[in-house]
Design an enzyme around this catalytic site. Structure first.
Site, short mmCIF file in Angstrom:
data_model
loop_
_atom_site.label_atom_id
_atom_site.label_comp_id
_atom_site.label_asym_id
_atom_site.label_seq_id
_atom_site.Cartn_x
_atom_site.Cartn_y
_atom_site.Cartn_z
CE LYS A 177 -3.88 -2.30 2.31
NZ LYS A 177 -3.22 -3.59 2.64
NE ARG A 178 6.38 0.27 0.71
CZ ARG A 178 6.70 0.04 1.96
NH1 ARG A 178 6.02 0.61 2.95
NH2 ARG A 178 7.70 -0.78 2.27
#
Length: 279
Positions: free
Chosen positions: A95-96
């Site tokens: 979930k960058r």
């Protein structure tokens, strides 16, 4: 490995829409593994070997590894999956979300260090924050869209020009960002009506669907809302229910049993033309 080709092959050859999430919590490991060197690797590797023929992909969650200083064990785990179970794609759940050179470094981390086949991305910073991942043309880029947590509605339901923000994002990714056919979206199983809406907006785009099992999402509603025109298109994730099916030395066998039950429950609700007899 081209992620989209591998995923399509896994859907068909393994007759499965099940994604097993690898979220190893040291406090919940079987007693005989606690205190051992590389316990996380041993635990996850056994789960992988027990379930690989039942899944369309694996999804290690990076925080569970990095919090325990187990990044090298994550590298070894992904290498093991590619070596022992070729063709089963690995999604790094990270979930960058960042821009410029920082996003480039995150892409290197996901695709070069960990050798993941796809990565989850937070799209809040816009297209230029996603571009470094899309530059890896054979990799999958899976963007948060309608998440399974209750607070997701705080932003995802905001009105933007007559549609909800999650709808706008789904349309944007499908129509503009997915030029290379690499994109997928995260849509939670706790919101089957929104799954159906995202499917309507995106055609056959793959959807990663967390929220069944411990989070209480309804399998039948998820499958009926989310299957694409080919009877697949979903990566339905289950983590805790499979990983922690047993705390004893039989944990891998127990995980296989729950994974098979989950896969078969999913398949019971798929269009009949897309499901062969389950082994």
């Amino acid at each position: 490995m081209n992620f989209m080709h591998a995923l399509t092959s896994a859907w068909n050859e393994r007759n499965s829409l099940l994604c097993v999430g690898l979220d190893p919590d040291p406090a919940r490991l079987p007693e005989h593994l606690k205190g051992q060197a590389d316990a996380i690797l041993h635990f996850c590797r056994a789960i992988v070997d027990a379930t690989a023929d039942l899944v369309c992909c694996f999804k290690p969650q990076i925080a569970y590894f990095s919090a325990c200083r187990a990044e090298e064990q994550l590298e070894e785990l992904v290498a093991h999956i590619h070596s022992r179970h070729p063709g089963v794609p690995v999604i790094l759940d990270a979930k960058r979300g960042d821009i410029g050179s920082t996003a480039e470094q995150y892409a290197i981390e996901a695709f070069e260090r960990y050798q993941a086949d796809a990565v989850t991305i937070n799209p809040y910073l816009g297209r230029d924050s996603v571009a470094p991942y899309l530059a890896y043309r054979d990799k999958g880029v899976i963007l948060l869209c309608r998440t399974s947590n209750p607070g997701g509605s705080d932003l995802q339901f905001l009105d933007v020009g007559g549609e909800k923000l999650y709808e706008h994002l789904a349309r944007l990714v499908s129509d503009e960002w997915n030029e290379g056919g690499q994109c997928g979206l995260v849509v939670g199983a706790t919101f089957p009506r929104e799954i159906a809406r995202v499917r309507e907006l995106t055609g056959n785009m793959p959807l990663l669907v967390p929220g069944i099992g411990a989070q209480g999402g309804d399998i039948e509603a998820t499958v009926r809302a989310g299957c694409n025109s080919n009877g697949n298109g979903l990566m339905i994730n289950s983590s805790r229910a499979i990983l922690y099916a047993s705390r004893g030395e039989d944990y891998a066998a127990a995980s296989r049993s729950v994974a098979r039950e989950t896969r078969d429950a999913i398949n019971r609700h798929r269009p009949s033309t897309s499901v062969a007899a389950s082994p």
